[in-house]
Enzyme design. Structure first.
Site, mmCIF file in Angstrom:
data_model
loop_
_atom_site.group_PDB
_atom_site.id
_atom_site.type_symbol
_atom_site.label_atom_id
_atom_site.label_comp_id
_atom_site.label_asym_id
_atom_site.label_seq_id
_atom_site.Cartn_x
_atom_site.Cartn_y
_atom_site.Cartn_z
ATOM 1 N N ASP A 71 -20.674 -12.277 14.725
ATOM 2 C CA ASP A 71 -21.462 -13.231 14.300
ATOM 3 C C ASP A 71 -21.844 -14.421 15.503
ATOM 4 O O ASP A 71 -21.651 -14.028 16.549
ATOM 5 C CB ASP A 71 -20.522 -13.940 13.134
ATOM 6 C CG ASP A 71 -19.323 -14.513 13.658
ATOM 7 O OD1 ASP A 71 -18.974 -14.442 14.845
ATOM 8 O OD2 ASP A 71 -18.428 -14.745 12.903
ATOM 9 N N ASP A 256 -20.031 -8.053 4.392
ATOM 10 C CA ASP A 256 -18.926 -8.192 5.141
ATOM 11 C C ASP A 256 -18.028 -9.204 4.216
ATOM 12 O O ASP A 256 -18.510 -10.071 3.676
ATOM 13 C CB ASP A 256 -19.079 -8.731 6.322
ATOM 14 C CG ASP A 256 -19.323 -10.271 6.342
ATOM 15 O OD1 ASP A 256 -20.353 -10.916 6.020
ATOM 16 O OD2 ASP A 256 -18.314 -10.969 6.739
ATOM 17 N N CYS A 297 -7.253 8.727 -4.688
ATOM 18 C CA CYS A 297 -7.623 8.145 -3.309
ATOM 19 C C CYS A 297 -6.624 8.656 -2.300
ATOM 20 O O CYS A 297 -5.486 8.974 -2.275
ATOM 21 C CB CYS A 297 -7.042 6.470 -3.516
ATOM 22 S SG CYS A 297 -7.092 5.632 -1.900
ATOM 23 N N CYS A 299 -6.005 7.127 0.755
ATOM 24 C CA CYS A 299 -5.400 6.044 1.568
ATOM 25 C C CYS A 299 -3.980 6.377 1.984
ATOM 26 O O CYS A 299 -3.439 7.258 1.399
ATOM 27 C CB CYS A 299 -5.557 4.569 1.175
ATOM 28 S SG CYS A 299 -4.313 4.159 -0.123
ATOM 29 N N CYS A 302 -1.818 5.870 -1.275
ATOM 30 C CA CYS A 302 -1.759 6.952 -2.221
ATOM 31 C C CYS A 302 -1.711 8.317 -1.826
ATOM 32 O O CYS A 302 -0.801 8.987 -2.493
ATOM 33 C CB CYS A 302 -3.404 6.570 -2.721
ATOM 34 S SG CYS A 302 -3.549 4.923 -3.699
ATOM 35 N N HIS A 329 -5.385 0.813 1.398
ATOM 36 C CA HIS A 329 -5.781 1.305 0.162
ATOM 37 C C HIS A 329 -7.252 0.431 -0.166
ATOM 38 O O HIS A 329 -8.246 1.011 -0.711
ATOM 39 C CB HIS A 329 -4.731 1.112 -0.827
ATOM 40 C CG HIS A 329 -5.410 1.197 -2.291
ATOM 41 N ND1 HIS A 329 -5.622 2.298 -2.786
ATOM 42 C CD2 HIS A 329 -6.114 0.166 -3.109
ATOM 43 C CE1 HIS A 329 -6.531 2.054 -4.038
ATOM 44 N NE2 HIS A 329 -6.650 0.850 -3.987
HETATM 45 ZN ZN LIG Z 1 -5.094 4.446 -2.342
#
Ligand SMILES: [Zn+2]
Length: 392
Positions: A71, A256, A297, A299, A302, A329
């Site tokens: 930015d 963003d 998921c 991540c 998970c 996550h």
């Molecule tokens: Zn997850």
């Protein structure tokens, strides 16, 4: 539809995403972020952009070989407004790290300085310094000054840009909430049209500052219609999943927001399904919930088999692992969301995608769910998507 949503979801960072290392973000298939956002203002204060330049640029400094957007530092005008003074020359900040408020230590950020910092950082996408006014400010004259100043500052930014071959300098549309014919947004857009040969991409600025959703989507719609189809359109500071789905229908390509990572640290997990699409895992209702956050998921939380109950306990204890897992996550969820949106656009079925998303979030009052907010209905209609037709 003209958008491709080809890169989305950036995370404001001072050189590192809170709770996650660059390696984790790079190597984790579930996250796999294509671009991150570096905060010019913070990098200029610490460690200083000359140092970053001397270390070979921010990509090398961070071990990050994908995209970086910086930015201008102008965003801080709104967020740190009490500390800033804006004149034609630039923005003067009081050093926020200085404990003595009356200290003489001030930092002047002119358009030329912003560009020098960003050239030092070596970001792939740089933002022009713009004159930001809070969207809810009640001062027409100030908005008018800011709109024309943004155009003058853009010219100064391009004149100062030393690496136009390797760094893309985006312009930021200002003009408050004035969407009327001959209004400030239109004037700013007309000014950009005259400079389009220099500008590789555009951002829509001055939103997400507390304005009504109805005002918000109308500005987005106006800007998307006026900006060229063959250049990216970046909506700054917007990151709620519903907003992304709606604004992409209007033609936005990039977003963003700190929301996914910030809310993660407060124990809120983003999930598909009924609005608001979140699980507040600190709540006692999860104290014996054996399910993972989200089926399918990949991540760290998970995939690692952390149950909601386990996360609940970790969050209650303020265990730092909880922030890390929740951040992982939420970034994975946002990346999953934008990838699925992009795929739907590329396969020319974004309308069906929107219908399904809205249906999952809002099942209608007759089924005990929430009604679709009016602004969502209106914005989607403007984008050519009638929710009445979705039902057929
Ligand atoms: Zn997850």
């Amino acid at each position: 539809m003209t958008n491709y949503i080809y890169l989305l979801c950036m995370f404001r960072t001072k050189g590192t995403i809170k709770s996650l290392t660059t390696e984790e973000i790079c190597n984790d298939d579930a996250l796999n972020c294509p671009i991150i956002l570096g905060n010019t203002y913070h990098l200029a204060l610490q460690p200083g952009t000359e140092l970053v330049r001397d270390m070979g640029g921010l990509h090398k400094f961070m071990h990050w070989n994908r995209g970086i957007l910086t930015d201008s530092g102008g965003f801080q005008m709104v967020s740190l407004l009490k500390l800033a003074e804006i004149t034609e020359e630039g923005v003067t900040f009081a050093n926020p790290f200085e404990k003595d408020a009356n200290s003489s230590e001030r930092m002047l950020l002119r358009p030329e300085d912003s560009i020098t910092h960003q050239n030092n950082i070596g970001s792939d996408i740089m933002m022009a310094l713009d004159d930001v006014v809070s969207s809810v400010a009640d001062n027409d004259e100030r908005f008018e000054i800011a709109t024309y100043r943004t155009l003058r500052w853009l010219d100064r930014c391009f004149a100062a840009h030393s690496k136009p071959q390797t760094q893309n300098l985006f312009a930021i549309v200002q003009g408050g909430l004035d969407t009327k014919i001959g209004g400030l947004r239109e004037k700013c857009l007309a000014g950009f049209r005259a400079r389009d040969h220099m500008i590789p991409g555009y951002a829509i600025g001055g939103l997400a500052g507390g304005e009504s959703k109805e005002e918000f989507w109308k500005v987005v719609d106006q800007c998307c219609r006026a900006l060229p189809d063959d250049k990216p359109r970046y909506l700054m500071g917007v990151g709620y999943p519903l907003d992304l789905v709606v604004c992409s229908a209007l033609g936005v390509d990039m977003y963003d927001c700190v929301y996914p990572t910030r809310t993660a640290r407060f124990g809120v997990a983003l999930v598909p399904g009924e609005a608001p699409g979140t699980l507040r895992l600190k709540s006692n209702e999860f104290s014996n919930d054996e399910r993972i956050i989200m089926e399918g998921c990949a991540c760290a939380a998970c995939k690692g088999g952390y149950s909601r109950a386990r996360l609940h306990t970790l969050l209650k204890r303020n265990n730092p692992l909880a922030a890390e897992l929740m951040t992982s996550h939420n970034i994975a969820y946002m990346m999953y969301l934008v990838r699925s949106m992009r795929k739907a656009v590329m396969e020319d079925r974004y309308k069906d995608y929107v219908c399904n998303f809205i249906h999952d979030q809002f099942r209608g009052s007759e089924n005990g769910g929430q009604d679709v907010p009016e602004w969502v209905q209106n914005a989607l209609l403007a984008a050519g998507i009638s929710l009445e037709e979705c039902k057929k």
